[in-house]
Design an enzyme around this catalytic site. Sequence first.
Site: not given
Length: 419
Positions: A136, A213, A216, A239, A377
């Site tokens: 991302h 990261d 998700q 999220k 993104c």
Amino acid sequence: MVTATLTAAPRAAAVFDPEAARADFPILARTMHGKPLVYLDTGASAQKPRAVLDAMARAHTECYANVHRGAYWLSEEATSRFEAARETVRGFLNAADPREIVFTANATDAINLVAQTWGRTHLGPGDAVLISELEHHANIVPWQMLRDEKGFELRVAPITDDGTLDMAGFARLLDERVKLVAMAHCSNVLGTILPVAEITRRAHAVGARVLLDGSQAVVHGAVDVQAIGCDFYAFTGHKLYGPTGIGVLYGRLDLLESMPPWKGGGDMIESVTFETTTFAPPPARFEAGTPPIVEAVGLAAAIDYVRGHGMEAIAAHEADLLRYAMQRLASVEGLTIHGTAPHKAAVVSFSLTGAHPHDLATLLDRSGLCLRAGHHCAQPLMARLGVTGTIRASFGLYSTRADVDALVGALERARTILA
């Protein structure tokens, strides 16, 4: 399926009932353009269960006050709930100490915090940061900005055609010059789940730190930062069925203690004079100003909600739904699925021959479907795939096979219109 090592199959989980869970999300009762709402954009931002909405309302109406500063009961109660939320996050990630949990504005803020503190003091000419083609923009741009200032090298590990991280390519780029490996735990576009424990092991073998990261990943299964062994882990609340305006940075305590602050202001200090300032220890050092008090309560409620259902049960439901979606979408004439890695979360990106993603998303909208269209993104990844953008269906715990059927039906109608 997201597990501690991302390679083992989950243990048998309790049966999860998505239809029952849907009743917990008030917005899902809405209609859109006269059609039942089919929300397939959880990867961008998840809907919120009533438990989160109610917890935040109680925080506003029962004990709202600023935290850490008041000597009165209301402030002490607000502080207690705020710090209890930190402990909830600690348990959710299996961090060793609540001081390893820093509240930020979002995952982007968390990654920038690492770049502007650890990165600014540890990276320079002759060093390298290693990312991947799956990233991302939030895990690309901060390193480019710092690279342009500090003069280190930014390396990019390749992916294979099915969207899997090319581990041989990763190994070729990983040497003693690499001081940080910064990668997504799960791709927001392809759903690919990276072998983060193996990545971490290899990075540590050459002396590199690891930032993941997890925005998700935390949605789709249990995450154990101690089992993974990473040095930093970032995710965002919205999220994970929680509120916007709050994210989390996990950092190993010894690293956080060695890092300078990024933002200066109230609550991140021990003492201030006009001549000098002494900074507070972590995590306060990195939480300048009034923090996201109510949002922290909401995030804790979201974590309690998903853990109440059982992360393994949710993961099993989503894995079944992903298999069904991949099979049904493969039957649509002219449709190409981007990302077929064997280890994949419930995210499906696709293109339809002759249809611009934005036009297709608009047609699907008229059928009551909410999907993301564009580059997500992740423009470098789009270039790797050879497309300008895709349509993305990202599923959540409230998603059902009926949602997949509605998507396939709407795609068939759209294909007829666009023919």
